[in-house]
Design a protein around this motif. Structure first.
Motif, mmCIF file in Angstrom:
data_model
loop_
_atom_site.group_PDB
_atom_site.id
_atom_site.type_symbol
_atom_site.label_atom_id
_atom_site.label_comp_id
_atom_site.label_asym_id
_atom_site.label_seq_id
_atom_site.Cartn_x
_atom_site.Cartn_y
_atom_site.Cartn_z
ATOM 1 N N UNK A 177 0.761 -1.484 0.068
ATOM 2 C CA UNK A 177 -0.018 0.040 -0.101
ATOM 3 C C UNK A 177 1.124 1.181 -0.108
ATOM 4 N N UNK A 178 1.819 1.232 0.793
ATOM 5 C CA UNK A 178 2.563 2.300 0.749
ATOM 6 C C UNK A 178 3.477 2.652 -0.151
ATOM 7 N N UNK A 179 4.193 1.667 -1.015
ATOM 8 C CA UNK A 179 4.887 1.681 -2.245
ATOM 9 C C UNK A 179 3.902 2.230 -3.400
ATOM 10 N N UNK A 180 2.689 2.025 -3.479
ATOM 11 C CA UNK A 180 1.797 2.137 -4.361
ATOM 12 C C UNK A 180 1.365 3.629 -4.080
ATOM 13 N N UNK A 181 0.820 3.977 -2.948
ATOM 14 C CA UNK A 181 0.366 5.359 -2.648
ATOM 15 C C UNK A 181 1.551 6.538 -2.618
ATOM 16 N N UNK A 182 2.714 6.021 -2.392
ATOM 17 C CA UNK A 182 3.960 6.998 -2.333
ATOM 18 C C UNK A 182 4.198 7.241 -4.027
ATOM 19 N N UNK A 183 4.305 6.319 -4.741
ATOM 20 C CA UNK A 183 4.333 6.568 -6.054
ATOM 21 C C UNK A 183 3.469 7.352 -6.865
ATOM 22 N N UNK A 184 1.998 7.040 -6.299
ATOM 23 C CA UNK A 184 1.178 8.073 -7.015
ATOM 24 C C UNK A 184 1.186 9.410 -6.474
#
Length: 298
Positions: A177-184
């Motif tokens: 979740x963190x990797x996805x939302x950080x990238x976004x």
């Protein structure tokens, strides 16, 4: 020459073991980045041995430090030198060392973002240009600000939003979740992305805070680590991620409000001061939530 430099750097200090360091930390307190288990686990992940030093007076240790050579342990500079840059992320964490309240010591190991709590205790400090952003007490926010935050939370929840405790998720789920939302949010990968699940597993007992969901999808997350000292609670807000497509519901702002309010309530219930750091005071949004505080370096 190297031995002479080390002798000067460590003059007055004595070598101690990890249990002795832990005992001093539990007695005098510290912050996330100096907590015995945080140091031990992240140093083991990096494969860099920690040396512990104590400052004795009248047969008792008045201070202790964990070191990597001429730096405090977990230093970004050492990770970079060892070609392990970005292995884990502690942000620009406030450094509070375990030091007796009345002690006065020299610190000659390199460190940055040393807490203003140590101004009277460490003789070798100099103020650095970059300060820290420390969360304000709830009463320091205006009534309008608090009203708006509660309104944003209510609107989010009325739209089906849900705020779930971080620890309901596994380390692997947190990492994804963190990797996805950080990238976004930022458009580039989070620091240490390849090792996030492992790091979050090691740090699990220190993780706190919540995750915001909307339509059963995570839309905001913040990585928070928390440790408790005899007189204060230290919380480090490392970084976060948010889905920019959900900006209308301000999930990041709602999460900051929920996380800071909960942290203050918990600390006050314990009768302790809260030191909730947003890291370096370098962004305008931090000024909405924080007071700027001086930080020091050696």
């Amino acid at each position: 020459m190297l031995d002479r430099l080390r002798w000067f750097r460590e003059k007055g200090w004595v070598a101690i073991d990890a249990p002795a360091y832990s005992e001093v930390w539990q007695k005098f307190g510290g912050s996330v980045a100096t907590h015995p288990q945080v140091v031990e686990r992240l140093a083991a992940l990096a494969g860099i041995p920690v040396r512990y030093l104590g400052w004795p007076e009248n047969g008792e240790l008045q201070a202790a430090i964990p070191v990597w050579g001429r730096y405090l342990a977990l230093s970004k500079d050492v990770l970079k030198q060892q070609l392990k840059r970005g292995l884990f992320d502690l942000g620009n964490a406030e450094i509070i060392l375990p030091i007796a309240e009345a002690a006065q010591i020299p610190l000659r190991h390199k460190a940055r973002y040393i807490s203003a709590l140590h101004v009277q205790q460490i003789s070798t400090l100099r103020e650095q240009p970059e300060g820290l952003a420390l969360a304000r007490e709830p009463e320091q926010y205006s009534k309008k600000f608090r009203y708006n935050q509660r309104r944003e939370q209510r609107l989010l929840e009325e739209a089906g939003g849900l705020i779930r405790p971080m620890l309901e998720l596994t380390a692997a789920e947190q990492a994804a979740i963190y990797a996805d939302l950080f990238q976004r949010r930022w458009g580039f990968p989070a620091t240490g992305e390849a090792h996030l699940a492992e790091v979050f597993g090691l740090m699990r007992e220190f993780m706190t805070g919540s995750v915001v969901y909307l339509a059963d999808q995570p839309v905001a997350i913040q990585i928070l680590y928390r440790v408790e000292s005899p007189r204060w609670v230290s919380v480090e807000y490392i970084n976060g991620g948010v889905d920019p497509q959900q900006r209308d519901f301000s999930p990041g702002s709602v999460l900051s409000f929920v996380n800071t309010q909960n942290a203050w309530a918990e600390a006050r219930a314990l009768g302790k001061v809260l030191r909730y750091s947003f890291g370096r005071a370098d962004r305008e949004y931090k000024d909405r939530w924080c007071n700027r505080a001086a930080a020091y370096q050696v």
